[in-house]
Structures are given as structure tokens and as C-alpha cells.
Design a protein around this motif. Structure first.
Motif: not given
Length: 417
Positions: A65-77, A155-165
Motif C-alpha cells: 500500500q505504501a511501497r507500490a500503490e502511490p506509483v501504480m495509481r491504485g491497488p495492484v494484484l 521506459a523512463a516513466w516505468h523506471s521511476g515507478v520501479a525505483e519507487f517500489i
């Protein structure tokens, strides 16, 4: 609290430079290792990691919830349970298996052929930078139905998302950057989602837009989160595993020769690559109640990191575990790409990786295209091999020299899924 030795830290530069050399000491001396800086517990034994990943009631994915949801923009599987998890996972799985997967492998071959053609002529390439990274992102975008001309930006956006998680110690500046990447990726996806609702196609985004849960269409937020979920799940393992597969085979020329002679051995080579050098090294969970591992109590509410790389090299499960062995009897190739896998590279239990079947087909398809065309493939003289990453891990680069074998890239009968 058990530690491998005073001052030892999995957050140190020395550990990240080569975590593999520390795994045995962790399993033997500190199977429950506490990191005070982030107040988290790291488990390194196979039986303990499997216990955490399969007991989803005692060890939940609340940390996401804290590690992924902020950058996934919602709950993940991985955050979902019960009927919602079953329904939404099924939607994604159906879009990455069966007939859909067979169709996607045609796209995989076409995309790989397009990227490989100019590289083969030179007799040299960096398998990571020149091929693996662009290929992994572009194929995932093909599957989703996104315009591949935008792949560098995505890819650049995804890299930022992955770095956050995956970042365990993000600075405020990096955290802001990652959140901005997520916002921009969401802004890019929302118009696509709205357009696919009006004019659906055969792509995965259209499938998600047409899907329902509790007799209600998924919201834009739901679809956005699932798209980013797929983007991460399908992209992260592909380039890393492909490069690691070739590194292991080149480093073991007798096994490379066997795979060349018998392509049916490719799945075993991929499975062993995933065991020995999994692209995802850490999986977080939260202990909902106090739990005891190897005589050490992990308190309720604590964050627990499952060390996949260490568990996959546990001698209690795998003989000679630090060795790449194509014919390993204790791995079980047939089940290595399912939730029943003996290795834990795709996780296990309820939240095993949704893209495992796709990853296997994708890597096998591309490797089957590459191997016959890269004769005398070898590491480029003077190149220095280096991996990076604590949470996810893979080669920085893999410069190769080879003698190109000129055969039509799309003429062979490679895997159909």
C-alpha cells in the motif's frame, strides 16, 4: 537480534556489489537478519521464505500500500485477496496465456527480428542496452496495445515507478521524481483507456476495459493500476533473464553446446537461470502476528523481506546450489514456470507472478532465435561484467562478440507458446 557479523548490512554497497557471496553466511549464521535503519527483517532460508509466501493470512501484502500503490495509481494484484483477486487475476492471466499467448509470440518474433537485424550485421552487440531493454519494453507495449514509438518515454516513466517500489532508502528528491513519473505515465494512459472503451481492439488494455467485477466495469483507476502492474511484471524479468541466460551459457561452453544441439533443453536452461540468478531478489510482506523463524521472533506488524536469491541457493533444497547445472535433477523444469516451482523466482502461492507463462514463452522464443545466429558467441575482450540492484538485479551490460549466421529471421519454426 541475529546478524551475520557485527556491522553487516544488506543495505551496504559491498552487499549490493555481490550479494551471492553473502547468502551462505546469512542462511547459516543469521537466517533472520534485522536491519535497524529500515526496521525490517530479512529471511534467507528456503523453508522460511516459502512459508511466508504461502501463508497469505499471517504474512500479508499490506506493505505494498505504501511501497507500490502511490506509483501504480491504485491497488495492484498482489494487494488483493478473495473474489476481487481471483476475478482480476483471471482477466490478466487470460490475456497472457492460451490463444492470446500464441498470438503474442508472433508479435514477439516480429519485434525481435526488427531489433536484431541491424545488430547481427556487426558481429557484436550489448545484449542488454542494444537489444534486451528496448525489446522488453516494446514487446510489453505491443501486448498492451500502446504505440511503440513512445517506448523511450514509457521506459523512463516505468523506471521511476520501479525505483519507487524497489528503493529501500529513497531520498526525498528521488521520491518526488518517481511520483512525477507515475503521474505522467497515468496521464499518458488515461486517454488510451478512454479510447479503448469506445473502440476496443485485440490488445490487453481493451480486455481490461471490457472486463467486469461484481457486474460493474473496472474503473479507469483500476485499469490504470493493472496496466502498470503488467508493465512491471512483463518488463522487469525479460531483459535481465535473457542476458543472464546467455552469460551462464557462455561461461559454461559445454552446456551451451548441448543447448545448441538440442533446443528442447532451453526451458531447463531458463529455469536454472531463474533459480541461480533471479531478477527479483526481494519480496516484501507484513507479519500480521508475531512469528518465530530459526528461534528468532519477528514481531507483529514488522516488514519481512523474503530473500529469493538466497532461498534459491539453499543447499537444503538444491545440491551444489551455487553452480549452474542444466541437468539439475532437483529443479523440475516442467513445473518451474508455475506456482508449484521449486525455485522461488516467480514467488509462490496466491501471489505468484502473473506473467510467468508469458516470460517463459518470450525468453524461450527470443533465445531460440538468437542461438543459431550467434556462432562462436563470447564475451567481448576487455569488458568487465557487473550487476546492480538489491530488490531487482541484473547485468548493467553484456557486450558480446560473435560470428553472425545469416538466415532469415522470421523463417524458422520457433515456439508458439
Amino acid at each position: 537480534m541475529p546478524m551475520a557479523h557485527p556491522g553487516f548490512s544488506v543495505l551496504s554497497d559491498a552487499f549490493e556489489a555481490d550479494p551471492y557471496r553473502h547468502f551462505a553466511r546469512l542462511r547459516e549464521q543469521a537466517p533472520v537478519h534485522h536491519e535497524p535503519a529500515i526496521d525490517s527483517y530479512f529471511l534467507s532460508r528456503h523453508q522460511d521464505v516459502r512459508r511466508v509466501l504461502t501463508d497469505h493470512r499471517a504474512f500479508t501484502t499490506e506493505t505494498l500500500q505504501a511501497r507500490a500503490e502511490p506509483v501504480m495509481r491504485g491497488p495492484v494484484l498482489a494487494q488483493m485477496t478473495g473474489a476481487e483477486h481471483t476475478a482480476k487475476r483471471k482477466i490478466v492471466v487470460q490475456g497472457l496465456t492460451g490463444e492470446a499467448l500464441r498470438e503474442q509470440m508472433h508479435t514477439v518474433r516480429a519485434r525481435a527480428a526488427e531489433l536484431l537485424a541491424p545488430l547481427l550485421a556487426h558481429g557484436r552487440m550489448d545484449l542488454v542496452a542494444d537489444f534486451g531493454k528496448p525489446f522488453a519494453v516494446q514487446v510489453t507495449m505491443d501486448v498492451l496495445g500502446l504505440d511503440v514509438k513512445d517506448w523511450r518515454q514509457v521506459a523512463a516513466w516505468h523506471s521511476g515507478v520501479a525505483e519507487f517500489i524497489t528503493g529501500l532508502t529513497l531520498t526525498p528528491e528521488r521520491r518526488r521524481h518517481c511520483l512525477e513519473c507515475a503521474e505522467q505515465l497515468e496521464a499518458y494512459l488515461v486517454p488510451v483507456i478512454e479510447e479503448r472503451r469506445r473502440e476496443p481492439g485485440p490488445d490487453l488494455i481493451s480486455r481490461l476495459c471490457a472486463a467486469e467485477f461484481d457486474s460493474t466495469a473496472l474503473s479507469v483507476r483500476d485499469v490504470t493500476a493493472l496496466i502498470i502492474n503488467v508493465l512491471a511484471a512483463a518488463t522487469e524479468p525479460a531483459d535481465k533473464t535473457l542476458a543472464l541466460l546467455f552469460k551462464h551459457l557462455i561461461d559454461h561452453p559445454e552446456q551451451l553446446t548441448q543447448v545448441r544441439r538440442d533446443p528442447a533443453l532451453l526451458p531447463a536452461a531458463i529455469a536454472e537461470t531463474l533459480r541461480l540468478t533471479p531478477p527479483v531478489q526481494l519480496v516484501p510482506r507484513r507479519a500480521e502476528e508475531a512469528a518465530v523463524f530459526a528461534g528468532t521472533t519477528v514481531p507483529a506488524g514488522a516488514t519481512v523481506f523474503c530473500m529469493i536469491g538466497a532461498a534459491n541457493r539453499d543447499p537444503a533444497v538444491f545440491a551444489d546450489p551455487d553452480t549452474f547445472a542444466l541437468h539439475r535433477a532437483d529443479l523440475g523444469t516442467a513445473r518451474s514456470f508455475t506456482a508449484a516451482a521449486q525455485h522461488l523466482a516467480f514467488g509462490t502461492g496466491l501471489h505468484s507472478c502473473v506473467g510467468a507463462a508469458f516470460a517463459r514463452a518470450e525468453i524461450e522464443t527470443v533465445a531460440a532465435m538468437l542461438l543459431p545466429r550467434l556462432d562462436q558467441v563470447r564475451h567481448r575482450p576487455g569488458s568487465r561484467y557487473r550487476e546492480t540492484g538489491l530488490y531487482t538485479r541484473g547485468p548493467v551490460s553484456l557486450p558480446l562478440d560473435f560470428t553472425p549466421v545469416r538466415t532469415p529471421l522470421l523463417a524458422d519454426a520457433t515456439l508458439d507458446g
